[in-house]
Design a protein around this motif. Sequence first.
Motif, mmCIF file in Angstrom:
data_model
loop_
_atom_site.group_PDB
_atom_site.id
_atom_site.type_symbol
_atom_site.label_atom_id
_atom_site.label_comp_id
_atom_site.label_asym_id
_atom_site.label_seq_id
_atom_site.Cartn_x
_atom_site.Cartn_y
_atom_site.Cartn_z
ATOM 1 N N MET A 97 1.005 -1.137 0.012
ATOM 2 C CA MET A 97 0.059 -0.105 -0.072
ATOM 3 C C MET A 97 0.919 1.239 -0.041
ATOM 4 O O MET A 97 0.470 2.202 -0.584
ATOM 5 C CB MET A 97 -0.963 0.074 1.204
ATOM 6 N N ARG A 98 1.931 1.181 0.676
ATOM 7 C CA ARG A 98 2.824 2.274 0.928
ATOM 8 C C ARG A 98 3.549 2.613 -0.539
ATOM 9 O O ARG A 98 3.892 3.809 -1.076
ATOM 10 C CB ARG A 98 3.994 2.215 1.862
ATOM 11 N N ARG A 99 3.979 1.587 -1.359
ATOM 12 C CA ARG A 99 4.350 1.436 -2.669
ATOM 13 C C ARG A 99 3.507 2.116 -3.482
ATOM 14 O O ARG A 99 3.843 3.074 -4.333
ATOM 15 C CB ARG A 99 4.858 0.306 -3.048
ATOM 16 N N ILE A 100 2.313 1.799 -3.563
ATOM 17 C CA ILE A 100 1.331 2.111 -4.505
ATOM 18 C C ILE A 100 1.228 3.545 -4.357
ATOM 19 O O ILE A 100 1.009 4.488 -5.389
ATOM 20 C CB ILE A 100 -0.031 1.484 -4.399
ATOM 21 N N GLU A 101 1.069 4.015 -3.124
ATOM 22 C CA GLU A 101 0.753 5.504 -2.754
ATOM 23 C C GLU A 101 1.932 6.450 -3.217
ATOM 24 O O GLU A 101 1.722 7.293 -3.788
ATOM 25 C CB GLU A 101 0.638 5.454 -1.090
ATOM 26 N N GLU A 102 3.043 5.845 -3.396
ATOM 27 C CA GLU A 102 4.258 6.678 -3.527
ATOM 28 C C GLU A 102 4.400 6.650 -5.040
ATOM 29 O O GLU A 102 4.628 7.681 -5.718
ATOM 30 C CB GLU A 102 5.483 5.923 -2.951
ATOM 31 N N PHE A 103 4.308 5.580 -5.630
ATOM 32 C CA PHE A 103 4.114 5.512 -7.149
ATOM 33 C C PHE A 103 3.434 6.386 -7.770
ATOM 34 O O PHE A 103 3.508 7.211 -8.782
ATOM 35 C CB PHE A 103 4.007 4.116 -7.513
#
Length: 316
Positions: A97-103
């Motif tokens: 979820m953190r990576r999706i948000e950052e991307f």
Amino acid sequence: MSNNIYGNTPCFLGAKNISKDKNTDGVDAVIYGVPWEGAVTWGDYTGCELGPKVMRLCSARYSGYLPELDHIDVLEHMKLGDAGDVDVVPADVDETMRRIEEFAGKLFESGKFIIGLGGDHGVTFPIAKALTNQGKKVGIIHLDAHYDNLPSHKGDQYARCSPFARLYELDAVPNSNIIHTGIHGPRNIPESGRNAKEAGAVTITINDIRAQKDLKAYAKEIHQMASKEVDCVYLSICSDVLDFAFNPGGPVDGNGLTSYELLTLVHEICKLGVTGMDFVEIYPQQDPTQLSAHFASMIVLYALAGEILNKNQKNN
């Protein structure tokens, strides 16, 4: 740089490959994939993490020409970039979820029209949260058979049945600007309807849509509800808003929209202005003909045709 994102997988609709440097200069719209499947609400119905790859493969058959929309050639007016996929971590929901948000956040910073291909519907929460991180108030038009607003699935608060429960909690997404559109069928449960009502979200059922004499005018009403006193509107589409007759590679829900109805709504909504969209819940393993994955190209092209008209209206 190779025209393929990876292996034999081409960029979506012949887009420029920007997967390495994420350089959006010279492109008008950016596509990216989120090959994620988290908590599964029906254990043997699985495989939507393959959706981005198969939608890209199917897109190779299509041009941008839509004779039925005043002969517009979308790809003549819009240059596409394919940013590749979010590097999800299958064993780690929170990190994914953190990576999706950052991307997604980095893509939204570009100011381009951003299109996410899922993946399950749980990905919509971090995507929309990334938009709010820019200090924007966001309205959401949610086209789906289901509310997807349960607190969690067996403890996973980011499951595909829960993204709108998380969005209800964000101050930057006013609940009255969340428009659950096309809701229908007994795979919803009473708790979902109560949750939406208690949160103050708007429900538009399939029967509400079918009662309209003018679908284009109704799309305008929906957009007005979502856009009232916010900075932008985001569009999230689950494939199962379609009747299963039009969606063999999606969840099994009858009495849904026809392909014409969905494309019309998407086009008319995007004509009025959205900042980005996602299309989720395609299950290639359930669909040997890949009809649903093919349909993704039409949805994106109809959305982009709407975005072109929206830009033209602003410039005139």
